[in-house]
Design a protein around this motif. Structure first.
Motif, PDB file in Angstrom:
ATOM      1  N   HIS A 210       1.537 -45.492 -40.132  1.00  0.00           N
ATOM      2  CA  HIS A 210       2.054 -46.627 -40.885  1.00  0.00           C
ATOM      3  C   HIS A 210       1.581 -46.678 -42.331  1.00  0.00           C
ATOM      4  CE1 HIS A 210       3.835 -48.562 -37.303  1.00  0.00           C
ATOM      5  NE2 HIS A 210       2.834 -47.954 -36.696  1.00  0.00           N
ATOM      6  N   VAL A 211       0.605 -45.845 -42.681  1.00  0.00           N
ATOM      7  CA  VAL A 211       0.102 -45.839 -44.054  1.00  0.00           C
ATOM      8  C   VAL A 211       0.079 -44.417 -44.624  1.00  0.00           C
ATOM      9  CG1 VAL A 211      -1.793 -46.465 -45.597  1.00  0.00           C
ATOM     10  CG2 VAL A 211      -1.305 -47.887 -43.597  1.00  0.00           C
ATOM     11  N   MET A 212      -0.635 -43.522 -43.951  1.00  0.00           N
ATOM     12  CA  MET A 212      -0.818 -42.181 -44.502  1.00  0.00           C
ATOM     13  C   MET A 212       0.489 -41.403 -44.625  1.00  0.00           C
ATOM     14  SD  MET A 212      -3.159 -39.022 -43.075  1.00  0.00           S
ATOM     15  CE  MET A 212      -4.736 -39.754 -43.535  1.00  0.00           C
ATOM     16  N   LEU A 213       1.253 -41.313 -43.537  1.00  0.00           N
ATOM     17  CA  LEU A 213       2.487 -40.528 -43.588  1.00  0.00           C
ATOM     18  C   LEU A 213       3.518 -41.101 -44.556  1.00  0.00           C
ATOM     19  CD1 LEU A 213       2.962 -39.415 -39.865  1.00  0.00           C
ATOM     20  CD2 LEU A 213       2.220 -38.029 -41.811  1.00  0.00           C
ATOM     21  N   PRO A 214       3.713 -42.433 -44.576  1.00  0.00           N
ATOM     22  CA  PRO A 214       4.635 -42.958 -45.584  1.00  0.00           C
ATOM     23  C   PRO A 214       4.187 -42.654 -47.010  1.00  0.00           C
ATOM     24  CG  PRO A 214       4.274 -44.585 -43.874  1.00  0.00           C
ATOM     25  CD  PRO A 214       3.293 -43.477 -43.628  1.00  0.00           C
ATOM     26  N   ALA A 215       2.876 -42.725 -47.267  1.00  0.00           N
ATOM     27  CA  ALA A 215       2.372 -42.415 -48.606  1.00  0.00           C
ATOM     28  C   ALA A 215       2.626 -40.953 -48.948  1.00  0.00           C
ATOM     29  CB  ALA A 215       0.873 -42.724 -48.682  1.00  0.00           C
ATOM     30  N   LEU A 216       2.450 -40.079 -47.980  1.00  0.00           N
ATOM     31  CA  LEU A 216       2.692 -38.658 -48.215  1.00  0.00           C
ATOM     32  C   LEU A 216       4.167 -38.399 -48.487  1.00  0.00           C
ATOM     33  CD1 LEU A 216       1.146 -35.940 -48.222  1.00  0.00           C
ATOM     34  CD2 LEU A 216       1.852 -35.663 -45.833  1.00  0.00           C
ATOM     35  N   ARG A 217       5.018 -39.071 -47.754  1.00  0.00           N
ATOM     36  CA  ARG A 217       6.455 -38.885 -47.952  1.00  0.00           C
ATOM     37  C   ARG A 217       6.880 -39.360 -49.346  1.00  0.00           C
ATOM     38  NH1 ARG A 217      11.069 -39.407 -43.598  1.00  0.00           N
ATOM     39  NH2 ARG A 217      12.054 -37.625 -44.549  1.00  0.00           N
TER      40      ARG A 217
ATOM     41  N   MET B 267       4.083 -46.310 -54.576  1.00  0.00           N
ATOM     42  CA  MET B 267       2.746 -46.187 -53.999  1.00  0.00           C
ATOM     43  C   MET B 267       2.393 -47.432 -53.173  1.00  0.00           C
ATOM     44  SD  MET B 267       1.734 -43.239 -54.916  1.00  0.00           S
ATOM     45  CE  MET B 267      -0.039 -43.264 -54.701  1.00  0.00           C
ATOM     46  N   GLU B 268       3.405 -48.081 -52.610  1.00  0.00           N
ATOM     47  CA  GLU B 268       3.171 -49.277 -51.810  1.00  0.00           C
ATOM     48  C   GLU B 268       2.270 -48.972 -50.621  1.00  0.00           C
ATOM     49  OE1 GLU B 268       5.725 -52.488 -49.157  1.00  0.00           O
ATOM     50  OE2 GLU B 268       6.750 -51.165 -50.575  1.00  0.00           O
ATOM     51  N   ALA B 269       2.450 -47.782 -50.012  1.00  0.00           N
ATOM     52  CA  ALA B 269       1.631 -47.421 -48.849  1.00  0.00           C
ATOM     53  C   ALA B 269       0.160 -47.304 -49.244  1.00  0.00           C
ATOM     54  CB  ALA B 269       2.120 -46.110 -48.241  1.00  0.00           C
ATOM     55  N   VAL B 270      -0.114 -46.774 -50.435  1.00  0.00           N
ATOM     56  CA  VAL B 270      -1.494 -46.647 -50.888  1.00  0.00           C
ATOM     57  C   VAL B 270      -2.106 -48.023 -51.109  1.00  0.00           C
ATOM     58  CG1 VAL B 270      -2.995 -45.783 -52.708  1.00  0.00           C
ATOM     59  CG2 VAL B 270      -1.086 -44.398 -51.915  1.00  0.00           C
ATOM     60  N   ALA B 271      -1.320 -48.940 -51.692  1.00  0.00           N
ATOM     61  CA  ALA B 271      -1.815 -50.300 -51.896  1.00  0.00           C
ATOM     62  C   ALA B 271      -2.142 -50.962 -50.563  1.00  0.00           C
ATOM     63  CB  ALA B 271      -0.773 -51.124 -52.656  1.00  0.00           C
TER      64      ALA B 271
ATOM     65  N   VAL C 283      -1.972 -37.760 -52.484  1.00  0.00           N
ATOM     66  CA  VAL C 283      -2.014 -39.227 -52.363  1.00  0.00           C
ATOM     67  C   VAL C 283      -3.354 -39.777 -52.860  1.00  0.00           C
ATOM     68  CG1 VAL C 283      -1.730 -41.201 -50.823  1.00  0.00           C
ATOM     69  CG2 VAL C 283      -0.451 -39.091 -50.386  1.00  0.00           C
ATOM     70  N   GLU C 284      -4.390 -39.628 -52.039  1.00  0.00           N
ATOM     71  CA  GLU C 284      -5.683 -40.221 -52.382  1.00  0.00           C
ATOM     72  C   GLU C 284      -6.772 -39.543 -51.558  1.00  0.00           C
ATOM     73  OE1 GLU C 284      -7.443 -44.561 -51.558  1.00  0.00           O
ATOM     74  OE2 GLU C 284      -5.869 -44.546 -53.084  1.00  0.00           O
ATOM     75  N   GLU C 285      -7.793 -39.051 -52.216  1.00  0.00           N
ATOM     76  CA  GLU C 285      -8.838 -38.310 -51.522  1.00  0.00           C
ATOM     77  C   GLU C 285      -9.600 -39.184 -50.533  1.00  0.00           C
ATOM     78  OE1 GLU C 285     -12.574 -35.295 -52.547  1.00  0.00           O
ATOM     79  OE2 GLU C 285     -11.461 -36.295 -54.162  1.00  0.00           O
ATOM     80  N   HIS C 286      -9.838 -40.430 -50.906  1.00  0.00           N
ATOM     81  CA  HIS C 286     -10.598 -41.304 -50.010  1.00  0.00           C
ATOM     82  C   HIS C 286      -9.850 -41.545 -48.703  1.00  0.00           C
ATOM     83  CE1 HIS C 286     -13.401 -44.318 -48.660  1.00  0.00           C
ATOM     84  NE2 HIS C 286     -12.429 -45.207 -48.545  1.00  0.00           N
ATOM     85  N   MET C 287      -8.536 -41.580 -48.743  1.00  0.00           N
ATOM     86  CA  MET C 287      -7.745 -41.766 -47.535  1.00  0.00           C
ATOM     87  C   MET C 287      -7.998 -40.614 -46.562  1.00  0.00           C
ATOM     88  SD  MET C 287      -3.601 -42.198 -47.101  1.00  0.00           S
ATOM     89  CE  MET C 287      -3.517 -43.647 -48.146  1.00  0.00           C
ATOM     90  N   SER C 288      -8.051 -39.413 -47.118  1.00  0.00           N
ATOM     91  CA  SER C 288      -8.330 -38.241 -46.296  1.00  0.00           C
ATOM     92  C   SER C 288      -9.749 -38.275 -45.744  1.00  0.00           C
ATOM     93  CB  SER C 288      -8.114 -36.973 -47.133  1.00  0.00           C
ATOM     94  OG  SER C 288      -8.519 -35.821 -46.442  1.00  0.00           O
TER      95      SER C 288
END
Length: 245
Positions: A167-174, A1-5, A115-120
Motif C-alpha cells: 500500500h505504500v512501497m509498491l505504489p511509490a515505486l510505480r 510522491m503521495e505514497a512517500v508522503a 524512491v527513498e533509502e530510509h523506506m528500504s
C-alpha cells in the motif's frame, strides 16, 4: 510522491512500544484469522489490475504474499493431519525466507535508489523480526502451544509488513519507474529466488549476502525434512501435500 508522503506519516506516527515483543502464551488466534480476511479485502492502496503484466514486480511481490498467506490458511485447517500441517509450516518458512532474501537483493535496492533509502532500510529492519521468529520456530517442537503462538506472532508481523509494502512501497515505486523497468525488476526478482537460502539467518543482516555453502546446507535440511524431494518454491499447498494425499 503521495505514497512517500503517506509513508512518512506512518513513520512519524509510530510509537516505540509498537516494536515487536514476544507474545504471551495463548495468543488469540481467532483474532489473527480475522486479520487475514481483512487483509484480503482491503480496497485501499495498490491492487494489481486484472491485466497487470504477470512478469512485473508489481504482480510478483503481491502474488508471493498471497501464496504465503494461503499456506498459513491451509496450515490452520483442522481437517489436515499433524504431519500435513507440519509440512505446510515448513514450506511456509521456506517461502518466506526466499521471498525476504529476494526482496533484499532486488526490490529494496531499487526502492532505495528510485524512491527513498530510509523506506528500504526500514523494510530490512522489519525482515529482521521475521527472521528471528522463523529461526525460533526451527528450534521449537511442532505441535506445542508455544510453536502455535510463535507461528501466529510471525504471521501477524508478516501481515503488518506486507500491508506497508503493498500500500505504500509498491505504489511509490510505480510512480518512479517505467513499465519496462518494473518488468526487469520482476525478471531479476524471480531469478534471484533460484539461488536464495531457504532458512532464516538472523545473524546475517542482509540475507542476500548468505554464502553458497549456507544455501547448500539449507537445501540438505530441506531434503531431509521432505523425505528427499522438497516442493519447489512457489508451489501451492496442494503440491506441498502431494505425497500425503
Amino acid at each position: 510522491m503521495e505514497a512517500v508522503a503517506q509513508y512518512n506519516e506512518i513513520r512519524a506516527g509510530e510509537k516505540q512500544e509498537q516494536q515487536v515483543e514476544a507474545a504471551p502464551a495463548g495468543v488469540d488466534e481467532a483474532e489473527g484469522d480475522e486479520d487475514f480476511e481483512e487483509a484480503k479485502e482491503e480496497p485501499e492502496g495498490y491492487v494489481p489490475p486484472a491485466d497487470e503484466d504477470t512478469t512485473s514486480i508489481m504482480s510478483i511481490v503481491p502474488n508471493d504474499h498471497d501464496r504465503i498467506k494461503g499456506l498459513y490458511r491451509r496450515y490452520k485447517d483442522p481437517t489436515d493431519t499433524p504431519h500435513q500441517r507440519q509440512l505446510l509450516a515448513l514450506q511456509l518458512l521456506r517461502e518466506l525466507a526466499v521471498h525476504c532474501a529476494a526482496e533484499e537483493a532486488v526490490l529494496y535496492p531499487a526502492v532505495a535508489e528510485a524512491v527513498e533509502e530510509h523506506m528500504s532500510e526500514h523494510a530490512v529492519d522489519e525482515h529482521d523480526s521475521l527472521k528471528l521468529f522463523s529461526a525460533d520456530l526451527e528450534g521449537m517442537t511442532f505441535g506445542d502451544q508455544a510453536y502455535e503462538d510463535k507461528m501466529h506472532q510471525l504471521m501477524e508481523t508478516f501481515l503488518e509488513h506486507i500491508h506497508e509494502e503493498e500500500h505504500v512501497m509498491l505504489p511509490a515505486l510505480r510512480d518512479e519507474l517505467e513499465e519496462a523497468q518494473l518488468r526487469d525488476l520482476g525478471r531479476r526478482f524471480e531469478a534471484a529466488k533460484q539461488h536464495m537460502p531457504t532458512r532464516a539467518h538472523p545473524d546475517v543482516k542482509h540475507t542476500s549476502h548468505v554464502d553458497d555453502a549456507t544455501v547448500l546446507r539449507d537445501a540438505a535440511k530441506d531434503a531431509a525434512q521432505f523425505n528427499g524431494t522438497p516442493p519447489a518454491i512457489g508451489s501451492p499447498s496442494t503440491e506441498v501435500l502431494r505425497e500425503e494425499q
